[in-house]
Scaffold this motif. Sequence first.
Motif, PDB file in Angstrom:
ATOM      1  N   PHE A  32       0.812  -1.223   0.000  1.00 43.67           N
ATOM      2  CA  PHE A  32       0.000   0.000   0.000  1.00 43.67           C
ATOM      3  C   PHE A  32       0.840   1.264   0.000  1.00 43.67           C
ATOM      4  O   PHE A  32       0.294   2.367  -0.043  1.00 43.67           O
ATOM      5  CB  PHE A  32      -0.961  -0.002   1.196  1.00 43.67           C
ATOM      6  CG  PHE A  32      -2.184  -0.837   0.949  1.00 43.67           C
ATOM      7  CD1 PHE A  32      -3.329  -0.269   0.404  1.00 43.67           C
ATOM      8  CD2 PHE A  32      -2.181  -2.191   1.205  1.00 43.67           C
ATOM      9  CE1 PHE A  32      -4.450  -1.035   0.137  1.00 43.67           C
ATOM     10  CE2 PHE A  32      -3.300  -2.971   0.949  1.00 43.67           C
ATOM     11  CZ  PHE A  32      -4.440  -2.389   0.417  1.00 43.67           C
ATOM     12  N   ASP A  34       2.522   2.663  -2.182  1.00 47.38           N
ATOM     13  CA  ASP A  34       2.347   3.512  -3.374  1.00 47.38           C
ATOM     14  C   ASP A  34       1.186   4.494  -3.182  1.00 47.38           C
ATOM     15  O   ASP A  34       1.132   5.531  -3.831  1.00 47.38           O
ATOM     16  CB  ASP A  34       2.011   2.658  -4.609  1.00 47.38           C
ATOM     17  CG  ASP A  34       3.243   1.973  -5.191  1.00 47.38           C
ATOM     18  OD1 ASP A  34       4.369   2.299  -4.762  1.00 47.38           O
ATOM     19  OD2 ASP A  34       3.076   1.107  -6.069  1.00 47.38           O
ATOM     20  N   PHE A  35       0.247   4.125  -2.323  1.00 54.03           N
ATOM     21  CA  PHE A  35      -0.997   4.904  -2.201  1.00 54.03           C
ATOM     22  C   PHE A  35      -1.111   5.668  -0.888  1.00 54.03           C
ATOM     23  O   PHE A  35      -1.787   6.681  -0.811  1.00 54.03           O
ATOM     24  CB  PHE A  35      -2.206   3.962  -2.302  1.00 54.03           C
ATOM     25  CG  PHE A  35      -2.226   3.139  -3.554  1.00 54.03           C
ATOM     26  CD1 PHE A  35      -2.600   3.709  -4.755  1.00 54.03           C
ATOM     27  CD2 PHE A  35      -1.849   1.806  -3.534  1.00 54.03           C
ATOM     28  CE1 PHE A  35      -2.616   2.962  -5.915  1.00 54.03           C
ATOM     29  CE2 PHE A  35      -1.856   1.059  -4.691  1.00 54.03           C
ATOM     30  CZ  PHE A  35      -2.238   1.626  -5.889  1.00 54.03           C
ATOM     31  N   PHE A 270      -9.343  -2.679   0.054  1.00 50.60           N
ATOM     32  CA  PHE A 270      -9.443  -3.274  -1.284  1.00 50.60           C
ATOM     33  C   PHE A 270     -10.368  -2.462  -2.188  1.00 50.60           C
ATOM     34  O   PHE A 270     -10.282  -2.538  -3.407  1.00 50.60           O
ATOM     35  CB  PHE A 270     -10.001  -4.707  -1.210  1.00 50.60           C
ATOM     36  CG  PHE A 270      -9.226  -5.637  -0.308  1.00 50.60           C
ATOM     37  CD1 PHE A 270      -7.872  -5.445  -0.065  1.00 50.60           C
ATOM     38  CD2 PHE A 270      -9.857  -6.718   0.292  1.00 50.60           C
ATOM     39  CE1 PHE A 270      -7.166  -6.302   0.759  1.00 50.60           C
ATOM     40  CE2 PHE A 270      -9.159  -7.585   1.115  1.00 50.60           C
ATOM     41  CZ  PHE A 270      -7.811  -7.372   1.349  1.00 50.60           C
ATOM     42  N   ILE A 271     -11.265  -1.723  -1.570  1.00 52.34           N
ATOM     43  CA  ILE A 271     -12.254  -0.969  -2.344  1.00 52.34           C
ATOM     44  C   ILE A 271     -11.703   0.404  -2.709  1.00 52.34           C
ATOM     45  O   ILE A 271     -12.015   0.967  -3.747  1.00 52.34           O
ATOM     46  CB  ILE A 271     -13.564  -0.847  -1.525  1.00 52.34           C
ATOM     47  CG1 ILE A 271     -14.086  -2.256  -1.178  1.00 52.34           C
ATOM     48  CG2 ILE A 271     -14.616  -0.047  -2.272  1.00 52.34           C
ATOM     49  CD1 ILE A 271     -15.090  -2.273  -0.052  1.00 52.34           C
ATOM     50  N   ASP A 272     -10.854   0.928  -1.835  1.00 50.92           N
ATOM     51  CA  ASP A 272     -10.155   2.182  -2.094  1.00 50.92           C
ATOM     52  C   ASP A 272      -8.839   2.136  -1.327  1.00 50.92           C
ATOM     53  O   ASP A 272      -8.850   2.175  -0.091  1.00 50.92           O
ATOM     54  CB  ASP A 272     -11.002   3.371  -1.623  1.00 50.92           C
ATOM     55  CG  ASP A 272     -10.287   4.705  -1.849  1.00 50.92           C
ATOM     56  OD1 ASP A 272      -9.102   4.699  -2.262  1.00 50.92           O
ATOM     57  OD2 ASP A 272     -10.908   5.751  -1.608  1.00 50.92           O
ATOM     58  N   PRO A 273      -7.712   2.042  -2.016  1.00 49.80           N
ATOM     59  CA  PRO A 273      -6.444   1.894  -1.291  1.00 49.80           C
ATOM     60  C   PRO A 273      -6.119   3.084  -0.388  1.00 49.80           C
ATOM     61  O   PRO A 273      -5.296   2.967   0.513  1.00 49.80           O
ATOM     62  CB  PRO A 273      -5.402   1.744  -2.403  1.00 49.80           C
ATOM     63  CG  PRO A 273      -6.058   2.204  -3.641  1.00 49.80           C
ATOM     64  CD  PRO A 273      -7.534   2.010  -3.469  1.00 49.80           C
ATOM     65  N   MET A 274      -6.783   4.215  -0.610  1.00 53.01           N
ATOM     66  CA  MET A 274      -6.541   5.395   0.224  1.00 53.01           C
ATOM     67  C   MET A 274      -7.557   5.519   1.366  1.00 53.01           C
ATOM     68  O   MET A 274      -7.623   6.566   2.033  1.00 53.01           O
ATOM     69  CB  MET A 274      -6.582   6.674  -0.625  1.00 53.01           C
ATOM     70  CG  MET A 274      -5.285   6.993  -1.336  1.00 53.01           C
ATOM     71  SD  MET A 274      -5.173   6.223  -2.951  1.00 53.01           S
ATOM     72  CE  MET A 274      -6.147   7.331  -3.938  1.00 53.01           C
TER      73      MET A 274
END
Lengths: 303, 256
Positions: A32, A34-35, A270-274
Amino acid sequence: MSNMDMSVDICGVKLKNPVMTASGTFGSGVEFSDFVDLNRLGAVVVKGVAAKPWKGNPAPRIAEVYGGMLNSVGLQNPGVDWFIENDIPFLRRFDTKIIVNVCGHSIEEYTDVVKKLRGRDIDLLELNISCPNVSEGGMSFGTEPEMAKKVVSEVKKYADKPLIVKLTPNVTDITVIAKAVKEGGADALSLINTLTGMKIDIYRRKPVLHRKIGGMSGPAVKPVALRMVWQVCKAVDLPVIGMGGISNAEDALEFIMAGATGVSLGTANFIDPMATVKTIDGIEKFMREQNISNLSEIRGIID
Amino acid sequence: MKKTETAKVVSNKRITDGIFDLTLECPQLSVMAKAGQFIELYPDNGANLLSRPISICEAGENTLRLVFQVVGKGTDIFSKLETGSGVRVLGTCGNGYELKNGSALLVGGGIGVPPLYETAKQLIKKGIDVTVVLGFRSGCFLNDEFEKLGAKVYIATDDGSVGFKGNVVDLIKAKGLKADNVYSCGPKIMLKFLALYCEEQGMDVQVSMEERMACGIGACVGCVVKIKDEAAEDGWTYKKVCKDGPVFDSKAVIWE
């Protein structure tokens, strides 16, 4: 408000904010990074660590269900030695707390992990007695009060960090288990692990998951999780980390008002990495708007 | 480095039964795209929450072209995306093919055909001689585009409606097709028999695998396949299709 403080205290460990990652949904943070700026998180709760490498279950391990998902990963992990060598040094590059989720097939396997983690640069331990996807150990330790108490008391003998015990919702009365693990010496509780569930592919006339059943998570389980967190917070005087379908600040604040000290986001990653950082921003905004200087002002305000 | 962005739908059209050709403007992702990689698309309908992995068919400067099959609720949503609308994407994911020197045989089955298009394009750009074998249940798609690139194209269909009647491996055997390197994508059963035949003939095979995923970035450990591993006690380990793959050396795969 200049003196706004989002920090929370869990067994003497100060987290800069209450937002963490639920074990098994965030690896050890590498995937994660990267995000998400990992420095922003209250803590990273790492994927379950066993005494030796675990292969996990055959695929398919994932099935989508309405408003959530099922998984039957079965705690695939490279083992505690690999974790110590690779993941601790990676995570220590960031200003966040490290919570290590410990899994095992037997009391001895749990204590083996905890012994190896003694003296290591981590902050808290989370004992996983609630995974529904392993045939020995896992959830079988978390559904019987006497057994749960015994595992916790054995692990406590070797733990040199505060011990959070992660509870399964797949029981008649979760407060009974919560009280039992407190008697066993738990320093904090986290809940809920996944709810056992199933999905059938009607065209292939087979279960979607190779293991037939798995653990359900995601927004659809949130009301169940919130109810259990509220019940446990009322029944047991220990810090609670709430999780189960939390996807945003509104969800997180509900858990805090129900009594949770910290909150974990799982499937939401998983639905929004942020999702984690957006949740932190949202809690901060809510506190500012509502003139809340410390989360203790709203924690457990629901009777 | 992976990124997320809201891609703009440039075009979306049905090219044959259940197969759609979607072009997205997503400049942050398109610059990173490599042949054989995939991206994740989010249905964002409130009920189907997980992203769907879709292979990259063609990478433009600012755009990615995806040719996908409607197989469920998520892909049904994508098939109805209108020009100008937005869709949340994450990528680029996976390793992609290693584009090697030496003649190339590209073998695709069904919805495994699209990722071979960018692969063929890149190989031909390198001056490599490309032969393409495409297998379908019935009918075909993208075959004329492969021809336009300058590839030699063979088609096999289960029902004999187009080209050779039978599977891709039988076609390769019948035509005596050979190459230094084989690049493949398709159903597991096709990849298995292709790999067994090509390895016997001394060809190197890269297989692009598929498995049910949740995250697409290596965190959930859902999408695993059995891969040989000498360091493991029993000689194998589960590797992640999304991060360690989707492309694997066929000799490393344990077929079941």
